[in-house]
Design an enzyme around this catalytic site. Structure first.
Site, PDB file in Angstrom:
ATOM      1  N   VAL A 277       0.830  -1.207   0.000  1.00  7.15           N
ATOM      2  CA  VAL A 277       0.000   0.000   0.000  1.00  7.15           C
ATOM      3  C   VAL A 277       0.867   1.259   0.000  1.00  7.15           C
ATOM      4  O   VAL A 277       0.350   2.368   0.036  1.00  7.15           O
ATOM      5  CB  VAL A 277      -0.984   0.004   1.197  1.00  7.15           C
ATOM      6  CG1 VAL A 277      -1.993  -1.124   1.056  1.00  7.15           C
ATOM      7  CG2 VAL A 277      -0.246  -0.097   2.533  1.00  7.15           C
TER       8      VAL A 277
ATOM      9  N   HIS B 286      -4.168  -4.323  -2.748  1.00  7.59           N
ATOM     10  CA  HIS B 286      -4.653  -3.974  -1.409  1.00  7.59           C
ATOM     11  C   HIS B 286      -4.834  -2.470  -1.227  1.00  7.59           C
ATOM     12  O   HIS B 286      -4.880  -1.995  -0.096  1.00  7.59           O
ATOM     13  CB  HIS B 286      -3.714  -4.559  -0.335  1.00  7.59           C
ATOM     14  CG  HIS B 286      -3.710  -6.060  -0.312  1.00  7.59           C
ATOM     15  ND1 HIS B 286      -2.745  -6.823   0.305  1.00  7.59           N
ATOM     16  CD2 HIS B 286      -4.595  -6.960  -0.839  1.00  7.59           C
ATOM     17  CE1 HIS B 286      -3.020  -8.110   0.153  1.00  7.59           C
ATOM     18  NE2 HIS B 286      -4.124  -8.220  -0.548  1.00  7.59           N
TER      19      HIS B 286
ATOM     20  N   THR C  93       7.246 -11.626  -0.263  1.00  7.92           N
ATOM     21  CA  THR C  93       5.935 -11.852   0.378  1.00  7.92           C
ATOM     22  C   THR C  93       5.961 -13.164   1.151  1.00  7.92           C
ATOM     23  O   THR C  93       6.564 -14.133   0.699  1.00  7.92           O
ATOM     24  CB  THR C  93       4.763 -11.846  -0.636  1.00  7.92           C
ATOM     25  OG1 THR C  93       3.562 -12.220   0.054  1.00  7.92           O
ATOM     26  CG2 THR C  93       4.979 -12.762  -1.819  1.00  7.92           C
TER      27      THR C  93
ATOM     28  N   GLU D 126      13.855 -15.810   3.269  1.00  3.07           N
ATOM     29  CA  GLU D 126      13.665 -17.145   3.853  1.00  3.07           C
ATOM     30  C   GLU D 126      12.659 -17.927   3.021  1.00  3.07           C
ATOM     31  O   GLU D 126      12.045 -17.369   2.101  1.00  3.07           O
ATOM     32  CB  GLU D 126      13.174 -17.003   5.303  1.00  3.07           C
ATOM     33  CG  GLU D 126      11.895 -16.191   5.402  1.00  3.07           C
ATOM     34  CD  GLU D 126      11.517 -15.818   6.835  1.00  3.07           C
ATOM     35  OE1 GLU D 126      12.420 -15.679   7.678  1.00  3.07           O
ATOM     36  OE2 GLU D 126      10.300 -15.671   7.082  1.00  3.07           O
TER      37      GLU D 126
HETATM   38  C1  BJW Z   1      12.306  -9.875   2.222  1.00  2.00           C
HETATM   39  C2  BJW Z   1      13.112  -8.816   2.587  1.00  2.00           C
HETATM   40  C3  BJW Z   1      14.091  -8.455   1.673  1.00  2.00           C
HETATM   41  C4  BJW Z   1      11.751  -9.112   4.193  1.00  2.00           C
HETATM   42  N1  BJW Z   1      14.208  -9.117   0.521  1.00  2.00           N
HETATM   43  N2  BJW Z   1      12.450 -10.522   1.078  1.00  2.00           N
HETATM   44  C5  BJW Z   1      -8.540 -18.483   2.191  1.00  2.00           C
HETATM   45  C6  BJW Z   1      -7.866 -19.254   3.118  1.00  2.00           C
HETATM   46  C7  BJW Z   1      -7.551 -18.736   4.370  1.00  2.00           C
HETATM   47  C8  BJW Z   1      -7.894 -17.425   4.711  1.00  2.00           C
HETATM   48  C9  BJW Z   1      -8.554 -16.663   3.790  1.00  2.00           C
HETATM   49  C10 BJW Z   1      -8.863 -17.195   2.553  1.00  2.00           C
HETATM   50  N3  BJW Z   1      -9.507 -16.216   1.835  1.00  2.00           N
HETATM   51  C11 BJW Z   1      -9.598 -15.108   2.591  1.00  2.00           C
HETATM   52  C12 BJW Z   1      -9.048 -15.350   3.784  1.00  2.00           C
HETATM   53  C13 BJW Z   1      -8.956 -14.358   4.885  1.00  2.00           C
HETATM   54  C14 BJW Z   1      -7.816 -13.387   4.716  1.00  2.00           C
HETATM   55  C15 BJW Z   1      -6.478 -14.129   4.805  1.00  2.00           C
HETATM   56  O1  BJW Z   1      -5.825 -14.420   3.850  1.00  2.00           O
HETATM   57  N4  BJW Z   1      -6.043 -14.419   6.009  1.00  2.00           N
HETATM   58  C16 BJW Z   1      -4.762 -15.120   6.205  1.00  2.00           C
HETATM   59  C17 BJW Z   1      -3.926 -14.342   7.211  1.00  2.00           C
HETATM   60  C18 BJW Z   1      -5.023 -16.527   6.588  1.00  2.00           C
HETATM   61  N5  BJW Z   1      -7.900 -12.656   3.453  1.00  2.00           N
HETATM   62  C19 BJW Z   1      -8.711 -11.634   3.293  1.00  2.00           C
HETATM   63  O2  BJW Z   1      -9.445 -11.261   4.209  1.00  2.00           O
HETATM   64  C20 BJW Z   1      -8.732 -10.938   1.949  1.00  2.00           C
HETATM   65  N6  BJW Z   1     -10.070 -10.831   1.496  1.00  2.00           N
HETATM   66  C21 BJW Z   1     -10.702 -11.826   0.860  1.00  2.00           C
HETATM   67  O3  BJW Z   1     -10.145 -12.832   0.526  1.00  2.00           O
HETATM   68  O4  BJW Z   1     -12.047 -11.553   0.640  1.00  2.00           O
HETATM   69  C22 BJW Z   1     -12.909 -12.667   0.406  1.00  2.00           C
HETATM   70  C23 BJW Z   1     -13.157 -13.388   1.721  1.00  2.00           C
HETATM   71  C24 BJW Z   1     -13.404 -12.665   2.866  1.00  2.00           C
HETATM   72  C25 BJW Z   1     -13.590 -13.335   4.100  1.00  2.00           C
HETATM   73  C26 BJW Z   1     -13.499 -14.723   4.151  1.00  2.00           C
HETATM   74  C27 BJW Z   1     -13.222 -15.434   2.979  1.00  2.00           C
HETATM   75  C28 BJW Z   1     -13.062 -14.757   1.754  1.00  2.00           C
HETATM   76  C29 BJW Z   1      -8.223  -9.512   2.087  1.00  2.00           C
HETATM   77  C30 BJW Z   1      -6.796  -9.456   2.466  1.00  2.00           C
HETATM   78  C31 BJW Z   1      -6.356  -8.011   2.629  1.00  2.00           C
HETATM   79  C32 BJW Z   1      -4.974  -7.941   3.261  1.00  2.00           C
HETATM   80  N7  BJW Z   1      -4.750  -6.668   3.734  1.00  2.00           N
HETATM   81  C33 BJW Z   1      -3.441  -6.348   4.325  1.00  2.00           C
HETATM   82  C34 BJW Z   1      -3.558  -4.990   5.009  1.00  2.00           C
HETATM   83  C35 BJW Z   1      -3.656  -3.869   4.006  1.00  2.00           C
HETATM   84  C36 BJW Z   1      -3.833  -2.575   4.707  1.00  2.00           C
HETATM   85  C37 BJW Z   1      -2.624  -2.192   5.519  1.00  2.00           C
HETATM   86  O5  BJW Z   1      -1.509  -2.124   4.981  1.00  2.00           O
HETATM   87  O6  BJW Z   1      -2.800  -1.928   6.701  1.00  2.00           O
HETATM   88  O7  BJW Z   1      -2.445  -6.349   3.332  1.00  2.00           O
HETATM   89  S1  BJW Z   1      -2.880  -7.589   5.457  1.00  2.00           S
HETATM   90  C38 BJW Z   1      -1.179  -7.405   5.090  1.00  2.00           C
HETATM   91  O8  BJW Z   1      -0.688  -8.677   4.600  1.00  2.00           O
HETATM   92  C39 BJW Z   1      -1.109  -6.415   3.928  1.00  2.00           C
HETATM   93  C40 BJW Z   1      -0.141  -7.114   2.997  1.00  2.00           C
HETATM   94  O9  BJW Z   1      -0.329  -6.645   1.683  1.00  2.00           O
HETATM   95  C41 BJW Z   1      -0.472  -8.561   3.181  1.00  2.00           C
HETATM   96  C42 BJW Z   1       0.618  -9.512   2.734  1.00  2.00           C
HETATM   97  O10 BJW Z   1       1.762  -9.363   3.490  1.00  2.00           O
HETATM   98  P1  BJW Z   1       3.186  -9.499   2.800  1.00  2.00           P
HETATM   99  O11 BJW Z   1       3.343  -8.462   1.778  1.00  2.00           O
HETATM  100  O12 BJW Z   1       3.385 -10.896   2.367  1.00  2.00           O
HETATM  101  O13 BJW Z   1       4.153  -9.089   4.012  1.00  2.00           O
HETATM  102  P2  BJW Z   1       4.734  -9.984   5.205  1.00  2.00           P
HETATM  103  O14 BJW Z   1       5.202  -9.048   6.258  1.00  2.00           O
HETATM  104  O15 BJW Z   1       3.773 -11.030   5.618  1.00  2.00           O
HETATM  105  O16 BJW Z   1       5.981 -10.731   4.560  1.00  2.00           O
HETATM  106  C43 BJW Z   1       7.138 -10.068   4.167  1.00  2.00           C
HETATM  107  C44 BJW Z   1       8.050 -11.081   3.488  1.00  2.00           C
HETATM  108  O17 BJW Z   1       9.166 -10.379   2.955  1.00  2.00           O
HETATM  109  C45 BJW Z   1       8.599 -12.157   4.432  1.00  2.00           C
HETATM  110  O18 BJW Z   1       8.478 -13.424   3.791  1.00  2.00           O
HETATM  111  C46 BJW Z   1      10.083 -11.789   4.591  1.00  2.00           C
HETATM  112  O19 BJW Z   1      10.941 -12.916   4.741  1.00  2.00           O
HETATM  113  C47 BJW Z   1      10.350 -11.091   3.278  1.00  2.00           C
HETATM  114  N8  BJW Z   1      11.421 -10.093   3.301  1.00  2.00           N
HETATM  115  N9  BJW Z   1      12.736  -8.417   3.866  1.00  2.00           N
HETATM  116  C48 BJW Z   1      13.362 -10.166   0.289  1.00  2.00           C
HETATM  117  N10 BJW Z   1      14.958  -7.431   1.962  1.00  2.00           N
END
Ligand code: BJW
Ligand code: ZN
Length: 268
Positions: A109, A125, A215, A242
């Site tokens: 974001v 997002h 991610t 990782e």
């Molecule tokens: C490096 C590095 C370097 C570090 N070099 N690498 C199906 C199954 C299970 C659950 C669900 C499902 N469908 C929906 C869900 C629920 C939920 C979900 O997924 N929950 C899980 C936690 C289980 N999903 C949703 O609610 C989504 N909606 C949806 O699916 O609607 C339909 C529905 C609704 C309800 C029920 C069922 C269906 C919406 C998801 C929206 C996510 N929003 C956020 C917040 C945005 C606002 C904000 O910023 O405040 O988005 S959550 C947060 O996580 C943010 C990110 O975009 C997102 C992903 O995180 P990301 O980018 O992967 O970051 P990290 O910190 O997790 O990882 C960083 C990585 O970088 C690590 O691996 C490090 O090792 C690496 N790294 N430095 C290379 N230098």
């Protein structure tokens, strides 16, 4: 077979590709100094992002949630794109000249891909620099710092910081109807924008190479995108510090900071 870490082989695939999708997460901005969501830097005060990034949290305490987003907006405004963002943007330009296509699908974001010069960008997002009116649903771009006078100097991240308890009338308001606005991001439990999902789905179906960068691959639906591409036999390479739950599904895994590994992979 475990994924390969053979950069020379991967670079040959990069040179042969005609339509590349690059899926990014918080790790791509980590070397710019933007905290990731999971892991040590993921806390604000005593909260994990999951506790504040919901509509329920906003309805319960809009002042607290706005403090959290105000803090993150201000942090991002002080940061710059890093070599990973720049390598991606330069790669897009180079391939465009050759009549090929590069599309970035980001979960981030922040606006660092845009500032690096990426043109074909799908922001799954939303954006910290957009607002959405709770009353009339108007979506507006907003880079004001602070976003409203009452948030000035608020949102400090330390665990002992006091909640500002800002009255709702003094929180950010809609230019059109004066209603309360919320951050223009997709919260947990909310559907992604249908247009973005359709556009992303099309690119994922048509691409002949996919990179998945920084991610944790735990948040759906984005977590299933790259595994779906791999399942149709297209090469997928993961760039991360990782392994993730998706690593074993991919043909390549390059471990290390993506500010180093991506320029190696994408340079001419
Ligand atoms: C490096 C590095 C370097 C570090 N070099 N690498 C199906 C199954 C299970 C659950 C669900 C499902 N469908 C929906 C869900 C629920 C939920 C979900 O997924 N929950 C899980 C936690 C289980 N999903 C949703 O609610 C989504 N909606 C949806 O699916 O609607 C339909 C529905 C609704 C309800 C029920 C069922 C269906 C919406 C998801 C929206 C996510 N929003 C956020 C917040 C945005 C606002 C904000 O910023 O405040 O988005 S959550 C947060 O996580 C943010 C990110 O975009 C997102 C992903 O995180 P990301 O980018 O992967 O970051 P990290 O910190 O997790 O990882 C960083 C990585 O970088 C690590 O691996 C490090 O090792 C690496 N790294 N430095 C290379 N230098
Ligand atoms: Zn409005």
């Amino acid at each position: 077979m475990p994924p390969s870490a053979d950069m020379e082989t991967f670079r040959k695939l990069v040179n042969a590709a005609k339509h590349v999708v690059i899926l990014t997460g918080a790790g791509v901005s980590a070397e710019s100094g933007v905290p990731t969501f999971r892991g040590a830097g993921g806390y604000w005060r005593q909260f994990e992002a999951q506790q504040l990034a919901t509509l329920q949290a906003f309805r319960k305490n809009p002042s607290l949630v706005w403090e959290f987003y105000h803090y993150r907006r201000e942090v991002v405004l002080t940061k710059e794109p890093n070599p990973a963002h720049l390598a991606i943007a330069e790669f897009e330009k180079r391939l465009q000249h050759e009549g090929k296509k590069v599309v970035v699908i980001t979960q981030n974001v922040d606006d660092l891909h845009v500032r690096a010069g990426t043109e074909k960008l799908i922001r799954l997002h939303g954006s910290l620099f957009q607002t959405k009116c709770m009353n009339c649903s108007d979506i507006a771009v907003n880079f004001d710092s602070p976003i409203c006078p009452a948030l000035k100097d608020k949102g400090k991240p330390d665990t002992n910081a006091e909640d500002a308890r800002i009255p709702v009338e003094s929180l950010p308001r809609c230019q059109k109807c004066q209603g309360l606005v919320r951050p223009g991001v997709i919260w947990f439990g909310e559907n992604l924008n249908e247009g973005d999902l359709t556009a992303a789905g099309k690119e994922l179906e048509e691409c002949d190479l996919c990179l998945v960068v920084g991610t944790s691959s735990v948040v759906y639906p984005a977590a299933m995108f790259a595994p779906q591409v791999a399942a149709r036999g297209v090469p997928v390479a993961e760039f991360n510090l990782e392994s993730t739950p998706a690593t074993s599904r991919f043909g390549f895994h390059f471990e290390g900071p993506c500010g180093k590994t991506l320029p190696q992979a994408l340079s001419p």
